[in-house]
Design a protein around this motif. Structure first.
Motif, PDB file in Angstrom:
ATOM      1  N   GLY A 264       7.547  10.075   4.913  1.00 14.48           N
ATOM      2  CA  GLY A 264       8.705   9.223   5.139  1.00 14.48           C
ATOM      3  C   GLY A 264       8.379   7.762   4.937  1.00 14.48           C
ATOM      4  N   VAL A 265       7.243   7.301   5.496  1.00 11.33           N
ATOM      5  CA  VAL A 265       6.819   5.902   5.385  1.00 11.33           C
ATOM      6  C   VAL A 265       5.483   5.874   4.659  1.00 11.33           C
ATOM      7  N   VAL A 266       5.460   5.205   3.520  1.00 14.92           N
ATOM      8  CA  VAL A 266       4.239   5.094   2.719  1.00 14.92           C
ATOM      9  C   VAL A 266       3.814   3.632   2.690  1.00 14.92           C
ATOM     10  N   VAL A 267       2.571   3.379   3.048  1.00 15.61           N
ATOM     11  CA  VAL A 267       1.995   2.034   3.011  1.00 15.61           C
ATOM     12  C   VAL A 267       1.071   1.948   1.810  1.00 15.61           C
ATOM     13  N   VAL A 268       1.274   0.902   0.983  1.00 16.83           N
ATOM     14  CA  VAL A 268       0.458   0.683  -0.211  1.00 16.83           C
ATOM     15  C   VAL A 268      -0.272  -0.639  -0.055  1.00 16.83           C
ATOM     16  N   THR A 269      -1.590  -0.621  -0.125  1.00 20.64           N
ATOM     17  CA  THR A 269      -2.351  -1.868  -0.060  1.00 20.64           C
ATOM     18  C   THR A 269      -2.560  -2.422  -1.466  1.00 20.64           C
ATOM     19  N   GLY A 270      -2.702  -3.761  -1.536  1.00 20.86           N
ATOM     20  CA  GLY A 270      -2.951  -4.393  -2.828  1.00 20.86           C
ATOM     21  C   GLY A 270      -1.735  -4.509  -3.716  1.00 20.86           C
ATOM     22  N   VAL A 271      -0.535  -4.675  -3.140  1.00 17.08           N
ATOM     23  CA  VAL A 271       0.679  -4.682  -3.961  1.00 17.08           C
ATOM     24  C   VAL A 271       0.878  -5.974  -4.741  1.00 17.08           C
ATOM     25  N   SER A 272       0.080  -7.001  -4.487  1.00 16.70           N
ATOM     26  CA  SER A 272       0.233  -8.226  -5.271  1.00 16.70           C
ATOM     27  C   SER A 272      -0.461  -8.118  -6.622  1.00 16.70           C
ATOM     28  N   ARG A 273      -1.168  -7.005  -6.852  1.00 15.65           N
ATOM     29  CA  ARG A 273      -1.916  -6.830  -8.097  1.00 15.65           C
ATOM     30  C   ARG A 273      -1.203  -5.851  -9.015  1.00 15.65           C
TER      31      ARG A 273
ATOM     32  N   GLY B 124      -1.220  -2.006  -7.897  1.00 15.51           N
ATOM     33  CA  GLY B 124      -0.489  -1.813  -6.648  1.00 15.51           C
ATOM     34  C   GLY B 124       1.003  -2.024  -6.802  1.00 15.51           C
ATOM     35  N   ALA B 125       1.398  -3.046  -7.562  1.00 19.16           N
ATOM     36  CA  ALA B 125       2.822  -3.321  -7.765  1.00 19.16           C
ATOM     37  C   ALA B 125       3.502  -2.178  -8.503  1.00 19.16           C
ATOM     38  N   HIS B 126       2.844  -1.633  -9.527  1.00 18.39           N
ATOM     39  CA  HIS B 126       3.443  -0.544 -10.288  1.00 18.39           C
ATOM     40  C   HIS B 126       3.513   0.749  -9.477  1.00 18.39           C
ATOM     41  N   VAL B 127       2.494   1.020  -8.674  1.00 17.52           N
ATOM     42  CA  VAL B 127       2.536   2.213  -7.829  1.00 17.52           C
ATOM     43  C   VAL B 127       3.654   2.101  -6.804  1.00 17.52           C
ATOM     44  N   ALA B 128       3.762   0.944  -6.149  1.00 19.15           N
ATOM     45  CA  ALA B 128       4.815   0.761  -5.146  1.00 19.15           C
ATOM     46  C   ALA B 128       6.194   0.909  -5.771  1.00 19.15           C
ATOM     47  N   ALA B 129       6.383   0.347  -6.963  1.00 16.62           N
ATOM     48  CA  ALA B 129       7.679   0.456  -7.642  1.00 16.62           C
ATOM     49  C   ALA B 129       8.017   1.909  -7.949  1.00 16.62           C
ATOM     50  N   ARG B 130       7.030   2.665  -8.361  1.00 18.98           N
ATOM     51  CA  ARG B 130       7.271   4.072  -8.683  1.00 18.98           C
ATOM     52  C   ARG B 130       7.640   4.859  -7.430  1.00 18.98           C
ATOM     53  N   LEU B 131       6.981   4.568  -6.314  1.00 18.31           N
ATOM     54  CA  LEU B 131       7.290   5.278  -5.075  1.00 18.31           C
ATOM     55  C   LEU B 131       8.672   4.908  -4.552  1.00 18.31           C
ATOM     56  N   VAL B 132       9.073   3.646  -4.694  1.00 14.33           N
ATOM     57  CA  VAL B 132      10.414   3.226  -4.268  1.00 14.33           C
ATOM     58  C   VAL B 132      11.483   3.978  -5.041  1.00 14.33           C
ATOM     59  N   ALA B 133      11.222   4.273  -6.306  1.00 12.87           N
ATOM     60  CA  ALA B 133      12.207   4.968  -7.138  1.00 12.87           C
ATOM     61  C   ALA B 133      12.331   6.447  -6.794  1.00 12.87           C
ATOM     62  N   ASP B 134      11.446   6.953  -5.947  1.00 11.48           N
ATOM     63  CA  ASP B 134      11.480   8.360  -5.546  1.00 11.48           C
ATOM     64  C   ASP B 134      12.353   8.501  -4.298  1.00 11.48           C
ATOM     65  N   ASP B 135      13.523   9.132  -4.450  1.00 14.68           N
ATOM     66  CA  ASP B 135      14.469   9.240  -3.344  1.00 14.68           C
ATOM     67  C   ASP B 135      13.943  10.088  -2.189  1.00 14.68           C
ATOM     68  N   ARG B 136      12.891  10.823  -2.398  1.00 13.88           N
ATOM     69  CA  ARG B 136      12.332  11.650  -1.328  1.00 13.88           C
ATOM     70  C   ARG B 136      11.567  10.821  -0.303  1.00 13.88           C
ATOM     71  N   ILE B 137      11.221   9.592  -0.647  1.00 12.66           N
ATOM     72  CA  ILE B 137      10.434   8.726   0.236  1.00 12.66           C
ATOM     73  C   ILE B 137      11.371   7.743   0.927  1.00 12.66           C
ATOM     74  N   ALA B 138      11.278   7.664   2.240  1.00 15.82           N
ATOM     75  CA  ALA B 138      12.210   6.840   3.008  1.00 15.82           C
ATOM     76  C   ALA B 138      11.898   5.354   2.908  1.00 15.82           C
ATOM     77  N   ARG B 139      10.636   4.966   3.081  1.00 21.42           N
ATOM     78  CA  ARG B 139      10.253   3.545   3.075  1.00 21.42           C
ATOM     79  C   ARG B 139       8.924   3.383   2.353  1.00 21.42           C
ATOM     80  N   VAL B 140       8.832   2.287   1.599  1.00 19.22           N
ATOM     81  CA  VAL B 140       7.565   1.893   0.975  1.00 19.22           C
ATOM     82  C   VAL B 140       7.253   0.485   1.448  1.00 19.22           C
ATOM     83  N   VAL B 141       6.105   0.334   2.082  1.00 20.70           N
ATOM     84  CA  VAL B 141       5.694  -0.960   2.628  1.00 20.70           C
ATOM     85  C   VAL B 141       4.435  -1.402   1.899  1.00 20.70           C
ATOM     86  N   GLY B 142       4.484  -2.602   1.351  1.00 23.85           N
ATOM     87  CA  GLY B 142       3.341  -3.132   0.625  1.00 23.85           C
ATOM     88  C   GLY B 142       2.575  -4.135   1.456  1.00 23.85           C
TER      89      GLY B 142
END
Length: 357
Positions: free
Chosen positions: A11-20, A23-41
């Protein structure tokens, strides 16, 4: 986006290193997945302007390694994706000391926070095939069970060995958490921005005289796919992630339309100086050893477990070439500077040899 998540998906996924970049591309891909409730960078710095649009929909929290424990606890994270690694000293203010602080100490603190997080059930850690080192004693192909033949010279490779050791300890303490370690080959592709892509994009490419190492890459988009699947599926264990097949360094340089500049191996560290002279950046010992010895890994475990086959090394490199169509080689002035820098490096090596007792 489903506020409660989908059963079996964090439900809640934390991604470290999102300023790089990664990390930014991984976080964006996870946000686009409707199965995941929250993505926190999580990151201590802001992203570059060109990466900021990728983080729309990502909840960003500024936090250094020391504060990550309380952040993960407050967020009640179900999954953590650890991507905040520095691969070369020049990427971090403070050089090698700051690099180790970020990679090793930062990972220790993150894993300590994960150990105390009761809701956590998935941990994904970025690693590298650099964990195998690079030496003349290496096997032709590394599997996940192959031990390094020698302690790597490069700081990043040594950091990777420490990080993987800490993850093994975490697995023993939190057997209830699915821990995935992904040993990536160097990233390549039309959109990837790494030390390696900058190396092949320059008009003149330093190489080692008499060496033609076998290289293996992974397309950046395939790396994103594996990371995504590691979050939404359960794949405990350690996996090599690379494209099948190999390219000799000479083949890669020719296909990229560049000019190879052979350097004497005893003076190879001078290649960094030559690159600086020509305005092409720097290369650490990890890259130098790779260009001397090469490295090839087996990906059977990944393909069988994930049901996914990354595109081949040759196909990934071809996509990189399409994304960098400028095949202009050195003009006479820059070629003269390159030749002069090489001759100066050879003279320095010879002088050093003569001065030895």
């Amino acid at each position: 986006m489903n506020p409660g998540g989908t059963p079996g998906t964090p439900g809640v996924v934390v991604v470290t290193g999102v300023s790089r970049f990664l990390g930014a591309h991984v976080a964006a891909r996870l946000v686009a997945d409707d199965r995941i409730a929250r993505v926190v960078g999580l990151d201590v710095s802001d992203p570059a302007p060109e990466l900021a649009p990728l983080l729309d929909g990502v909840e960003r929290v500024r936090a250094d390694a020391g504060a990550v424990g309380s952040v993960i606890a407050d967020l009640a994270a179900d999954a953590v994706v650890h991507l905040a690694l520095v691969t070369a000293p020049d990427q971090q203010h403070g050089g090698r000391t700051a690099m180790k602080e970020q990679n090793v100490i930062g990972t220790m603190q993150l894993l300590a926070a994960c150990q105390r997080a009761p809701r956590l059930r998935k941990l994904v850690v970025r690693s590298s095939t650099a964990a195998y080192g690079a030496s003349f004693r290496d096997p032709a192909v590394f599997t996940e069970d192959t031990e390094p033949q020698a302690v790597p010279r490069g700081g990043f490779a040594r950091d990777i060995l420490d990080i993987e050791g800490y993850v093994r300890g975490f697995r023993r303490r939190r057997a209830d958490v699915t821990a995935t370690v992904l040993r990536f080959a160097p990233f390549i592709g039309s959109t990837a921005d790494t030390t390696l892509t900058r190396y092949f994009a320059q008009p003149v490419v330093p190489t080692v005289l008499g060496r033609d190492p076998r290289l293996q890459f992974v397309h950046f988009d395939d790396a994103l796919e594996v990371l995504h699947r590691s979050v939404v599926e359960d794949h405990a264990g350690t996996y090599n992630v690379a494209g099948a097949g190999v390219l000799a360094l000479s083949q890669a340089i020719r296909r990229a339309g560049r000019v190879a500049v052979p350097i004497l191996e005893p003076g190879l560290s001078g290649a960094a100086g030559i690159a600086r002279t020509l305005g092409f950046g720097r290369y650490g010992l990890d890259q130098v050893d790779l260009f001397v010895h090469g490295r090839v890994v087996d990906t059977s475990r990944l393909i069988q477990e994930y049901g996914f086959t990354p595109r081949s090394t040759a196909a990934a490199f071809e996509d990189f070439i399409r994304g960098h169509p400028d095949r202009t080689v050195l003009g006479s002035d820059r070629l003269h500077r390159a030749e002069q820098a090489i001759l100066d490096g050879i003279r320095q090596v010879r002088a050093a040899v003569r001065e030895r007792p």
